[in-house]
Write a protein that holds these residues in place. Structure first.
Motif, PDB file in Angstrom:
ATOM      1  N   GLY A 251       0.686  -1.232  -0.025  1.00 23.17           N
ATOM      2  CA  GLY A 251       0.107  -0.005   0.111  1.00 23.17           C
ATOM      3  C   GLY A 251       0.798   1.291   0.224  1.00 23.17           C
ATOM      4  O   GLY A 251       1.835   1.345   0.590  1.00 23.17           O
ATOM      5  N   ALA A 252       0.541   2.413  -0.892  1.00 24.77           N
ATOM      6  CA  ALA A 252       1.139   3.406  -0.822  1.00 24.77           C
ATOM      7  C   ALA A 252       1.015   4.272   0.494  1.00 24.77           C
ATOM      8  O   ALA A 252       2.028   4.859   0.746  1.00 24.77           O
ATOM      9  CB  ALA A 252       0.353   4.280  -1.754  1.00 24.77           C
ATOM     10  N   ALA A 253       0.026   4.258   1.141  1.00 19.17           N
ATOM     11  CA  ALA A 253      -0.006   4.963   2.548  1.00 19.17           C
ATOM     12  C   ALA A 253       0.993   4.325   3.452  1.00 19.17           C
ATOM     13  O   ALA A 253       1.717   5.022   4.108  1.00 19.17           O
ATOM     14  CB  ALA A 253      -1.246   5.188   2.914  1.00 19.17           C
ATOM     15  N   GLN A 254       0.920   2.982   3.380  1.00 18.17           N
ATOM     16  CA  GLN A 254       1.773   2.305   4.397  1.00 18.17           C
ATOM     17  C   GLN A 254       3.242   2.734   4.017  1.00 18.17           C
ATOM     18  O   GLN A 254       4.190   2.729   5.054  1.00 18.17           O
ATOM     19  CB  GLN A 254       1.623   0.825   4.278  1.00 18.17           C
ATOM     20  CG  GLN A 254       0.242   0.247   4.816  1.00 18.17           C
ATOM     21  CD  GLN A 254       0.023   0.665   6.372  1.00 18.17           C
ATOM     22  OE1 GLN A 254       0.717   1.748   6.959  1.00 18.17           O
ATOM     23  NE2 GLN A 254      -0.823  -0.184   7.047  1.00 18.17           N
ATOM     24  N   SER A 255       3.632   2.803   2.907  1.00 16.47           N
ATOM     25  CA  SER A 255       4.984   3.177   2.443  1.00 16.47           C
ATOM     26  C   SER A 255       5.423   4.515   2.929  1.00 16.47           C
ATOM     27  O   SER A 255       6.689   4.760   3.394  1.00 16.47           O
ATOM     28  CB  SER A 255       5.310   3.019   0.894  1.00 16.47           C
ATOM     29  OG  SER A 255       4.597   3.899   0.293  1.00 16.47           O
ATOM     30  N   GLY A 256       4.373   5.380   2.910  1.00 16.84           N
ATOM     31  CA  GLY A 256       4.650   6.468   3.655  1.00 16.84           C
ATOM     32  C   GLY A 256       4.978   6.735   5.150  1.00 16.84           C
ATOM     33  O   GLY A 256       5.565   7.432   5.615  1.00 16.84           O
ATOM     34  N   ASN A 257       4.133   5.738   5.688  1.00 19.06           N
ATOM     35  CA  ASN A 257       4.450   5.352   7.191  1.00 19.06           C
ATOM     36  C   ASN A 257       5.671   5.035   7.594  1.00 19.06           C
ATOM     37  O   ASN A 257       6.256   5.379   8.538  1.00 19.06           O
ATOM     38  CB  ASN A 257       3.229   4.817   7.769  1.00 19.06           C
ATOM     39  CG  ASN A 257       1.991   5.119   7.678  1.00 19.06           C
ATOM     40  OD1 ASN A 257       1.528   6.542   7.678  1.00 19.06           O
ATOM     41  ND2 ASN A 257       0.873   4.326   7.526  1.00 19.06           N
ATOM     42  N   ILE A 258       6.294   3.929   6.698  1.00 10.99           N
ATOM     43  CA  ILE A 258       7.491   3.440   7.036  1.00 10.99           C
ATOM     44  C   ILE A 258       8.462   4.360   6.735  1.00 10.99           C
ATOM     45  O   ILE A 258       9.758   4.471   7.322  1.00 10.99           O
ATOM     46  CB  ILE A 258       7.727   1.990   5.970  1.00 10.99           C
ATOM     47  CG1 ILE A 258       6.537   0.930   6.552  1.00 10.99           C
ATOM     48  CG2 ILE A 258       8.938   1.677   6.056  1.00 10.99           C
ATOM     49  CD1 ILE A 258       6.447  -0.222   5.493  1.00 10.99           C
ATOM     50  N   ALA A 259       8.345   5.111   5.827  1.00 15.59           N
ATOM     51  CA  ALA A 259       9.363   6.340   5.337  1.00 15.59           C
ATOM     52  C   ALA A 259       9.540   7.069   6.495  1.00 15.59           C
ATOM     53  O   ALA A 259      10.566   7.757   7.036  1.00 15.59           O
ATOM     54  CB  ALA A 259       8.973   7.197   4.197  1.00 15.59           C
ATOM     55  N   LEU A 260       8.608   7.681   7.156  1.00 10.18           N
ATOM     56  CA  LEU A 260       8.531   8.513   8.430  1.00 10.18           C
ATOM     57  C   LEU A 260       9.401   7.701   9.632  1.00 10.18           C
ATOM     58  O   LEU A 260      10.319   8.369  10.298  1.00 10.18           O
ATOM     59  CB  LEU A 260       7.197   8.625   9.095  1.00 10.18           C
ATOM     60  CG  LEU A 260       6.417   9.782   8.335  1.00 10.18           C
ATOM     61  CD1 LEU A 260       5.165  10.014   9.218  1.00 10.18           C
ATOM     62  CD2 LEU A 260       7.247  11.308   8.461  1.00 10.18           C
ATOM     63  N   ALA A 261       9.154   6.416   9.740  1.00 11.59           N
ATOM     64  CA  ALA A 261       9.858   5.641  10.491  1.00 11.59           C
ATOM     65  C   ALA A 261      11.642   5.592  10.479  1.00 11.59           C
ATOM     66  O   ALA A 261      12.389   5.614  11.018  1.00 11.59           O
ATOM     67  CB  ALA A 261       9.487   4.003  10.815  1.00 11.59           C
ATOM     68  N   ILE A 262      11.835   5.529   8.970  1.00 16.05           N
ATOM     69  CA  ILE A 262      13.303   5.524   8.391  1.00 16.05           C
ATOM     70  C   ILE A 262      13.893   6.810   8.861  1.00 16.05           C
ATOM     71  O   ILE A 262      15.000   6.933   9.159  1.00 16.05           O
ATOM     72  CB  ILE A 262      13.246   5.291   6.962  1.00 16.05           C
ATOM     73  CG1 ILE A 262      12.837   3.824   6.451  1.00 16.05           C
ATOM     74  CG2 ILE A 262      14.709   5.610   6.301  1.00 16.05           C
ATOM     75  CD1 ILE A 262      12.421   3.698   5.151  1.00 16.05           C
TER      76      ILE A 262
END
Length: 406
Positions: free
Chosen positions: A243-254
């Motif tokens: 999912g696109a939104a989930q990749s954005g959430n993971i990017a914040l964690a990174i």
């Protein structure tokens, strides 16, 4: 209290009214929690908080930190809410932590407030390096907001819990940005100008620092392997979350991990196997038939889930949606999204205290959609439904089906 008594005590407080933040903080002081002795990453947002929190915890473990993660809700057991280096708190430690909160409470606390303090007690007693705390609802008045965070993440701002947080994006953004503290670093996911403006005001008022965060680019999803890859700030990452939104959430964690001194290589290796239950979770029922579960429980999250689903190899026009709607959310809007995506919908109410009754949901659909009711969710058998079976709208539904699929 032993573990069984502790769980009974906690669930007896689920319907208790929210206490004041001052009372929660006073209890923390009674418990000797301050100073905490570890760094804190505090996460607020309408959606994506849990994914960002768990992704960051995974990265920190890979980087050699002893990290505690506090999230909600749980799927099988309340032990899931409190983890150190991805290991659930033990039953004896859980009972010990909750018992200590009960002993030191400055007034009667509710379920979430008690667990928040139990998590902080456990983290302090185990001498962790960094805690990742997910807000329950909002931020400003949430019980997790007794801490002064080093890093604050706001994943998204959308209309949800409007009776508690306000009916506009501006009001909700004010609540979410209430976690921002002096000298903290602030990271934000994609959101509208109105919400971003309110967060910028909160950053300036608190004397914090807003960190520019790049956007996720070139999302590539392999639904056969259930892997996603994406580009973020010049690097490519692989993960098991779709999912696109989930990749954005993971990017914040990174990004947060980088602020804590974690090298890119560690983030990459940690995320390569990162997956979470009830986030586009695919279970094979038999050859050519699948059960897909997702905890998306508000319109914004459900819309993102449907977008991912329609782009997947599991999409078929005659698939069946098993739908439950959580109380406190805009169930009418969620049902409107559902009827545009599915021709066959089965309504369920897995938890009468937490989910909308099926009678209320029935009135939301037009006659062009085939809608039925499954009275006994424990009799659920995905083999008996047309096409692939999609389950969404409530984490309580996902929890029940977790047991059925086991």
């Amino acid at each position: 209290m032993n573990f069984e008594q502790t769980v009974k005590f906690l669930f007896g407080r689920q319907n208790h009214k929210k206490s004041s933040l001052a009372l929660v903080k006073k209890t923390a002081e009674n418990m000797g929690l301050f100073p905490l002795g570890f760094k804190v990453v505090h996460i607020a947002g309408t959606n994506g908080k849990g994914t960002a929190a768990c992704a960051l915890g995974t990265i920190l473990k890979e980087a050699g930190f002893k990290s505690g993660v506090f999230t909600s809700p749980h799927i099988k057991t309340p032990l899931e809410r409190i983890k150190i280096n991805e290991v659930l708190i033990s039953e004896p430690d859980f009972a010990k932590a909750v018992s200590f909160v009960k002993k030191k409470q400055a007034g009667e606390l509710n379920f979430f407030e008690t667990l928040t303090l139990a998590a902080l007690f456990h983290f302090k007693s185990k001498k962790i390096d960094i805690a990742v705390l997910e807000c329950g609802i909002g931020g400003l008045l949430d019980s997790t907001n007794i801490v002064d965070a080093d890093i604050c993440l706001i994943t998204s701002v959308d209309l949800d819990h409007c009776s508690m947080l306000g009916g506009s994006l501006k009001e909700i953004a004010v609540q979410k940005s209430g976690i921002i503290k002096k000298n903290s670093f602030v990271l934000c996911g994609p959101m509208g100008k109105e919400a971003r403006s309110e967060i910028a005001k909160a950053v300036e008022k608190a004397g914090a620092k807003l960190i520019k965060t790049g956007r996720v680019k070139n999302l590539r999803q392999n639904f056969k392997k259930l892997e996603s890859s994406f580009d973020f700030e010049g690097e490519t990452y692989l993960t098991k979350i779709m999912g696109a939104a989930q990749s954005g959430n993971i990017a914040l964690a990174i990004k947060a991990a980088g602020l804590l001194g974690v090298r890119v290589e560690k983030s990459k290796s940690a995320l390569a196997g990162f997956a979470m239950p009830c986030r586009f979770e695919v279970i094979k029922i038999k050859r050519g038939k699948y059960l897909i579960k997702d905890g998306a429980h508000n319109p914004a999250a459900f819309k993102e889930f449907i977008k991912t689903y329609k782009n997947s190899r599991f999409y078929k026009p005659d698939n069946t949606l098993i739908l439950a709607c959580s109380q406190g959310h805009d169930y009418k809007k969620l049902c409107a999204i559902a009827e545009k995506a599915f021709a066959n919908i089965v309504l369920v109410c897995p938890n009468e205290e937490r989910n909308m009754k099926t009678e209320n949901l029935l009135n939301c659909f037009n006659k062009s959609v085939k809608v039925s009711v499954l009275r006994d969710i424990y009799s659920f058998n995905p083999s008996g439904f047309r096409g692939n079976v999609i389950a969404g709208g409530s984490f309580y539904l996902a929890a029940v089906l977790e047991y059925r699929a086991a």
